[in-house]
Design an enzyme around this catalytic site. Structure first.
Site, PDB file in Angstrom:
ATOM      1  N   SER A 149       0.808  -1.222   0.000  1.00  0.00           N
ATOM      2  CA  SER A 149       0.000   0.000   0.000  1.00  0.00           C
ATOM      3  C   SER A 149       0.840   1.270   0.000  1.00  0.00           C
ATOM      4  CB  SER A 149      -0.953  -0.004   1.198  1.00  0.00           C
ATOM      5  OG  SER A 149      -0.216  -0.146   2.404  1.00  0.00           O
ATOM      6  N   ASP A 196      -3.602   6.826  11.634  1.00  0.00           N
ATOM      7  CA  ASP A 196      -2.803   6.075  10.651  1.00  0.00           C
ATOM      8  C   ASP A 196      -1.470   6.803  10.490  1.00  0.00           C
ATOM      9  OD1 ASP A 196      -1.605   4.873   8.492  1.00  0.00           O
ATOM     10  OD2 ASP A 196      -3.320   5.057   7.138  1.00  0.00           O
ATOM     11  N   HIS A 203       0.628   5.596   6.305  1.00  0.00           N
ATOM     12  CA  HIS A 203       0.435   6.199   4.990  1.00  0.00           C
ATOM     13  C   HIS A 203       0.601   7.718   5.063  1.00  0.00           C
ATOM     14  CE1 HIS A 203      -1.717   2.276   4.879  1.00  0.00           C
ATOM     15  NE2 HIS A 203      -1.107   2.202   3.710  1.00  0.00           N
TER      16      HIS A 203
END
Length: 565
Positions: free
Chosen positions: A279, A530, A533
């Site tokens: 990702s 998060d 990312h």
């Protein structure tokens, strides 16, 4: 009842034409221009006819003022006709043989009908003679009028040699100059797009500092990129500060070339660029799409997700016939997490010597950018399938120390690259490790919660920084990459410089299981932040600038140059 006399003008043009044609034919046969004697003769015949007609009119009609007044307009018209005929015949004489030839070649007019004969001996004879004379005069007049009309139709435009010629020459010169200038501009534009970016070989692009730059950063705006997903649009998702977008990486000994989307697209013309990995590589792929799409008009670009069995996302630039792709393979080799939509598997298992299933999708790609890191951090040991395959339903595995398993996977990958990639066609990159920021104590924020509420990069570097990066995996990559014999692999060393960017994560301004965090969830960063990312625009744009610098600084292949000349 007295019969009304037909006007002499009814047949005069035809008679004049016949007389002129006769004279012309005579002149044509003699091979000489029309003589003055012929002209005088034609005028004499015409005048004699007019005189006889006037005498006849006097004998036929009573002398009266009314008759004289009625006849006066005819005399006036006859005088005008005589003058016109005289001018026409003079013109005919001047034009000479050329005009006569044109008259002879012109379609013949319908012959005039003969005048009706008067009854009675001598009168009938006189009328016949008068009719013959009138017909001759009519022929001469008609020829003269036709000559004037023919002259008007057949005027040959002279060649302009004076001011008009100079204007035309200037106009043509201006058109040629404009065409040459346009060609030169097109050539210059093509040359500019096919330029080679200068990056000194001795310069280490990855050693430097973050510089706040409101002028040159970011390269694009969040709202200007229609292809960004909600996972990375932090400002749209509620983040209030945008300072994370305005930090620019400045190498110590040189400059990092500013991203030029048109130049990169020219490099990608008729080519494929593919990110392969997890990702974080998808995060970087989104950044690259936004970087290049800004110069492509609407309707000339498309993005298709979950193609190729669901494993690929493809951005297509129509006019360039170029693609920027992402292929989901979080471990590069086969694993039980290869489903791009359903991959949240608690027990992650890999088949470390099986790569063909993924690798067949990489063949023929012109630029390959690989990564694998974040999915290795779930456990200290990695589960490796003991025998068989996932397709066969095998589930028995053994646990291997993370760095050992990582290095073994890279060996499998390197062997495939060396055997299957043509280095003359394909350029291969391997991305360094993208760090997490979940231990705020590492940068001196005692009492902080992960990366939540961080707005500035780490600037205090007096002590060593430890944000939790597994440098053993970094070392494994550095050890394996040089072992490739045929294909050079460019290592993009983003790890250390990215560790400084604790401010650039999506934090609580992102998605969770496909849905935006609620206000209640955003208020609980310990659970929902998060810190893996990155927001876009943001740090991955700098990673792509490193790729751009490498791609744009390489020489153009000779074959490409020859094909475009």
């Amino acid at each position: 009842m007295q019969q009304r006399r037909k006007s002499v003008f009814a047949s005069a043009p035809f008679a004049m034409k016949q007389a002129a044609l006769g004279a012309g034919v005579a002149a044509r046969k003699n091979g000489a221009p029309l003589s003055l004697a012929a002209v005088v003769f034609a005028l004499f015949v015409f005048a004699t006819f007019l005189y006889n007609e006037d005498i006849k009119s006097i004998t036929d009609f009573q002398f009266s003022a009314g008759a004289i007044r009625a006849k006066a307009p005819d005399l006036h018209l006859l005088q005008e006709a005589e003058a016109a005929a005289h001018a026409a015949v003079n013109t005919l004489a001047k034009r000479g043989e050329e005009v006569i030839v044109r008259v002879l070649e012109a379609p013949k007019s319908t012959p005039a009908l003969p005048l009706p004969l008067q009854s009675g001996g001598a009168n009938a004879t006189g009328a016949a003679a008068a009719a013959a004379k009138a017909n001759a005069a009519n022929t001469a007049a008609s020829a003269a009028v036709d000559v004037v009309q023919e002259k008007e139709r057949d005027v040959t435009l002279p060649t302009v040699t004076g001011g008009g010629g100079a204007d035309e020459a200037r106009r043509r010169a201006d058109e040629e100059a404009a065409e040459k200038a346009s060609s030169a501009e097109a050539a210059a534009a093509t040359a500019a797009l096919r330029a080679v970016v200068s990056v000194p070989e001795t310069c280490d692009l990855y050693r430097g500092n973050w510089v706040y730059d409101e002028v040159n950063a970011p390269v694009y705006k969040e709202g200007e990129c229609e292809f960004l997903t909600e996972q990375v649009t932090c400002m749209r998702n509620g983040r209030r500060d945008d300072s994370y977008q305005k930090w620019r990486w400045q190498p110590t000994d040189c400059d990092l070339p500013r991203f030029d989307a048109r130049l990169l697209l020219e490099r990608l013309r008729n080519k494929r660029l593919m990110f392969v990995g997890d990702s974080l590589n998808r995060n970087q792929w989104e950044s690259m799409v936004c970087l290049v799409q800004s110069v492509i008009p609407k309707g000339k670009k498309t993005l298709t997700k979950f193609v190729n069995g669901g494993s690929s996302n493809v951005f297509y630039a129509h006019e360039y016939n170029a693609t920027v792709e992402f292929y989901w393979a979080p471990f590069l080799v086969e694993s039980n997490s290869d489903n791009p939509k359903v991959h949240s598997v608690p027990d992650r298992v890999i088949q470390w010597h099986a790569i063909a299933k993924h690798a067949r999708n990489w063949v023929g790609v012109d630029y390959l950018i690989f990564n694998t890191y974040i999915w290795w951090l779930n456990t200290l040991d990695m589960k490796v399938l003991r025998k068989g395959s996932f397709d066969q339903g095998s589930t028995e595995y053994v646990e291997v120390d993370r760095p050992v398993a990582y290095k073994e996977v890279l060996k499998t990958w390197a062997k495939w690259v060396d055997r299957n990639i043509d280095p003359n066609k394909t350029t291969v990159f391997f991305m360094g490790m993208s760090p997490n920021h979940i231990t705020p104590e590492a940068w001196g924020n005692q009492g902080g919660i992960k990366c939540a509420m961080e707005t500035l990069p780490i600037t205090n570097r007096s002590t060593s920084l430890d944000v939790g990066t597994d440098w053993r995996l970094y070392a494994g990559a550095q050890e394996v990459l040089p072992t490739l014999r045929r294909v050079p692999v460019h290592f993009v060393d983003i790890t250390a410089l990215s560790e400084l960017r604790k401010d650039a994560h999506t934090s609580v301004h992102t998605l969770r299981q496909g849905k935006l965090l609620t206000p209640e969830q955003q208020a609980d960063p310990k659970t929902y932040a998060d810190c893996i990312h990155w927001c876009l625009p943001g740090l991955p744009d700098t990673w792509n600038q490193f790729l751009y610098a490498r791609i744009a600084s390489s020489p153009w292949p000779a074959a490409v140059d020859a094909a475009k000349q």
